[in-house]
Design an enzyme around this catalytic site. Structure first.
Site, short mmCIF file in Angstrom:
data_model
loop_
_atom_site.label_atom_id
_atom_site.label_comp_id
_atom_site.label_asym_id
_atom_site.label_seq_id
_atom_site.Cartn_x
_atom_site.Cartn_y
_atom_site.Cartn_z
N SER A 42 42.17 41.26 37.35
CA SER A 42 43.59 41.04 37.65
C SER A 42 44.22 40.40 36.42
CB SER A 42 43.75 40.16 38.89
OG SER A 42 43.36 38.84 38.65
N HIS A 145 39.54 41.74 43.40
CA HIS A 145 38.11 41.47 43.23
C HIS A 145 37.25 42.03 44.36
CE1 HIS A 145 39.20 37.79 40.52
NE2 HIS A 145 39.45 38.95 39.96
N GLN A 153 43.70 36.52 46.54
CA GLN A 153 42.53 36.84 45.71
C GLN A 153 41.38 35.84 45.84
OE1 GLN A 153 43.09 38.40 41.52
NE2 GLN A 153 42.03 36.49 41.03
N GLU A 154 41.72 34.53 45.91
CA GLU A 154 40.63 33.54 45.91
C GLU A 154 40.96 32.34 46.80
OE1 GLU A 154 39.94 32.43 41.78
OE2 GLU A 154 40.22 34.52 41.18
N GLU A 195 33.20 37.94 42.07
CA GLU A 195 32.82 36.60 41.60
C GLU A 195 31.81 35.92 42.51
OE1 GLU A 195 36.52 34.50 41.12
OE2 GLU A 195 37.10 35.69 39.38
N ASP A 231 43.84 30.99 44.58
CA ASP A 231 44.47 31.79 43.53
C ASP A 231 45.10 32.98 44.24
OD1 ASP A 231 45.36 33.29 41.47
OD2 ASP A 231 43.42 33.56 40.47
N GLU A 274 47.16 28.59 42.50
CA GLU A 274 47.33 29.31 41.23
C GLU A 274 48.16 30.57 41.46
OE1 GLU A 274 43.53 29.89 39.30
OE2 GLU A 274 44.19 31.81 38.47
N ASP A 301 48.48 31.06 35.66
CA ASP A 301 47.43 31.85 34.99
C ASP A 301 48.10 33.05 34.34
OD1 ASP A 301 45.29 33.47 34.30
OD2 ASP A 301 44.69 33.93 36.35
N LYS A 326 42.02 30.42 29.67
CA LYS A 326 40.98 31.44 29.53
C LYS A 326 40.99 31.87 28.07
CE LYS A 326 41.61 33.62 34.11
NZ LYS A 326 42.45 34.62 34.81
N SER A 353 38.84 28.18 32.80
CA SER A 353 38.44 29.22 33.76
C SER A 353 37.56 30.34 33.19
CB SER A 353 39.70 29.85 34.34
OG SER A 353 39.39 30.94 35.18
N HIS A 354 36.71 30.82 34.06
CA HIS A 354 35.95 32.05 33.84
C HIS A 354 36.86 33.27 34.07
CE1 HIS A 354 34.84 32.62 38.42
NE2 HIS A 354 36.11 32.34 38.25
N ARG A 355 36.31 34.47 33.94
CA ARG A 355 36.96 35.72 34.34
C ARG A 355 36.13 36.34 35.45
NH1 ARG A 355 41.48 37.01 31.18
NH2 ARG A 355 41.94 38.00 33.17
N SER A 356 36.68 37.35 36.10
CA SER A 356 35.90 37.98 37.17
C SER A 356 34.70 38.74 36.62
CB SER A 356 36.79 38.88 38.02
OG SER A 356 37.55 39.74 37.23
N LYS A 377 37.26 26.25 36.77
CA LYS A 377 37.13 27.28 37.81
C LYS A 377 36.09 28.29 37.34
CE LYS A 377 40.08 30.82 38.67
NZ LYS A 377 41.04 31.73 39.33
#
Ligand SMILES: O=C(O)[C@@H](CO)OP(=O)(O)O
Ligand SMILES: [Mg+2]
Length: 400
Positions: A42, A145, A153-154, A195, A231, A274, A301, A326, A353-356, A377
């Site tokens: 995303s 995701h 999304q999260e 994730e 998120d 987010e 983000d 990121k 943050s990480h990515r998916s 995250k």
């Protein structure tokens, strides 16, 4: 000592099974660093450009590698300036932000190796005991995701009262397990999303009930405060033509979306939200921040994409009160640091943050400690997620 003698690039797998770029940097005194680029699903409209891995590697070999040989890895700005000069565009569209970020991280690690210091120390930070980055752990998710799951999304566990990194990390894993129990009791089958979060075929409203219940159970068990956050990745929900946020058969105008999110913040005492609004709507972000920013984090983000110019626009407008960082959204560690510093100077909280799409690379754990970020995250379970969480535990234990 940290003079770069070679940079090599290869294609490796990411957690979705897609090719991504891995970089190795060697220095003249034998220092070695390795970094791998993550990849988003995303992605924000204004992110730096990721090229197909093979193309990015070919371009970086031709344009960046010759410029990097002889640069001092210990001088991160010099490394990152060389990458920018080799690329020559604003968004890394010539060599790809994937090669750029892999090289930038690998160079930092090579320098740390020469200096004999953990990466977070080389990057200028110290571990601050109880003042650690709180891990936000994705326990339920859908959107881009996972198909046939929630629109949001999260759903992220936030163990804000945990006394230590280790207790926070294990609390998130316990919430993930408790969500499985609650879903099971309700007879809901669930696969996992990109994730590692549960991706049940339930409505967003039911997901709030499930996560709330799971968090309560674990809170009772561990005896410290656990909240949760979201998120919403609302740019993915927003339809430009209809000028509305689309939730299956239902739509919400920007005003209705603000009302909806403000209601959720109060009903569930959300610690974090987010991207609750579209990435082009600074005004709506400002309105929501004005309404609930005193009691929750409103994080940008896709809105800010780790970019100081977009963050400055947000600061000027009063949009959001925190920023997601990121490194691959902007292409280099130096650029990511600039965004963190601008945020800190203006009282914005930082979330690394990480990515998916991820790899075993654990640089962001060091980045979170180095920058004294309030949050990190990086998922809850799954090898590419636990790589970062376990690295945080090691940093706390002084064992890196
Ligand atoms: O939206 C996000 O914050 C990220 C990570 O959770 O997802 P993606 O990497 O797909 O952009
Ligand atoms: Mg996001």
């Amino acid at each position: 000592m940290t003079r770069i003698t070679s940079v090599s690039l290869r294609r490796v797998l990411d957690s979705r099974g897609n090719p991504t770029v891995e970089a190795d940097v060697l220095t003249e005194s034998g220092g070695f660093g390795r970094g791998a680029a993550p990849s988003g699903a995303s992605t924000g409209e204004y992110e730096a450009i990721e090229l197909p891995a093979s193309e990015s590697i070919a371009k970086a070999r031709e344009h960046a590698v010759p410029r990097l040989e002889g640069v001092y890895a210990g001088d991160q700005r010099a490394v990152d300036n060389a990458l920018r000069a080799a690329d020559g565009t604003d968004d890394f569209s010539a060599i790809g932000a994937n090669s750029a970020v892999a090289i930038s991280m690998a160079a930092a690690k090579a320098a740390a190796d020469v200096l004999g210091a953990p990466l977070y120390q080389h990057l200028g930070g110290a571990f601050r005991g109880e003042n650690f980055p709180v891990p936000l752990g994705n326990v339920v998710g859908g959107g881009e995701h996972a198909k046939e799951a929630t629109h949001i999304q999260e759903f992220l566990a936030a163990p804000v009262g945990a006394p230590s990194v280790s207790e926070a990390v294990f609390a998130n894993a316990a919430v993930h397990a408790a969500v499985a129990d609650v879903l099971d009791e309700r007879g809901v089958p669930a696969a996992k999303g990109d994730e590692g979060a549960w991706a049940p075929p339930i409505s967003d409203a039911e997901a709030f009930e499930v996560v709330d219940e799971a968090v309560d159970r674990v809170e009772d068990e561990v005896g410290f405060e656990i909240r949760f956050g979201l998120d919403m990745a609302a740019a993915e929900l927003y339809d430009d033509d209809r000028e509305a946020y689309v939730y299956g058969d239902e739509t919400k105008s920007a005003d209705e979306q603000i009302e909806y999110v403000a209601g959720l913040v109060d009903e569930y005492d959300l610690a974090y939200v987010e991207d609750p609004l579209d990435e082009n709507d600074y005004e709506a972000f400002a309105e929501l921040t004005d309404r609930v920013g005193d009691r929750t984090l409103i994080c940008g983000d896709d809105l800010f994409v780790t970019n100081v110019e977009r963050l400055q626009d947000g600061i000027d407008a009063g949009a959001a009160n925190s920023i997601l960082i990121k490194p691959n959204q902007i292409g280099t560690l130096s650029d990511a640091f600039d965004a963190v510093e601008l945020a800190a100077r203006n009282g914005y909280e930082t979330v690394i943050s990480h990515r998916s799409g991820e790899t075993e690379d654990a640089t962001i754990a060091h980045l979170a400690v180095a920058t004294d970020a309030g949050y990190i995250k990086t998922g809850t379970v799954g090898g590419e997620r636990t790589a970062k969480l376990n690295e945080l535990v090691r940093i706390a234990d002084d064992a890196v």
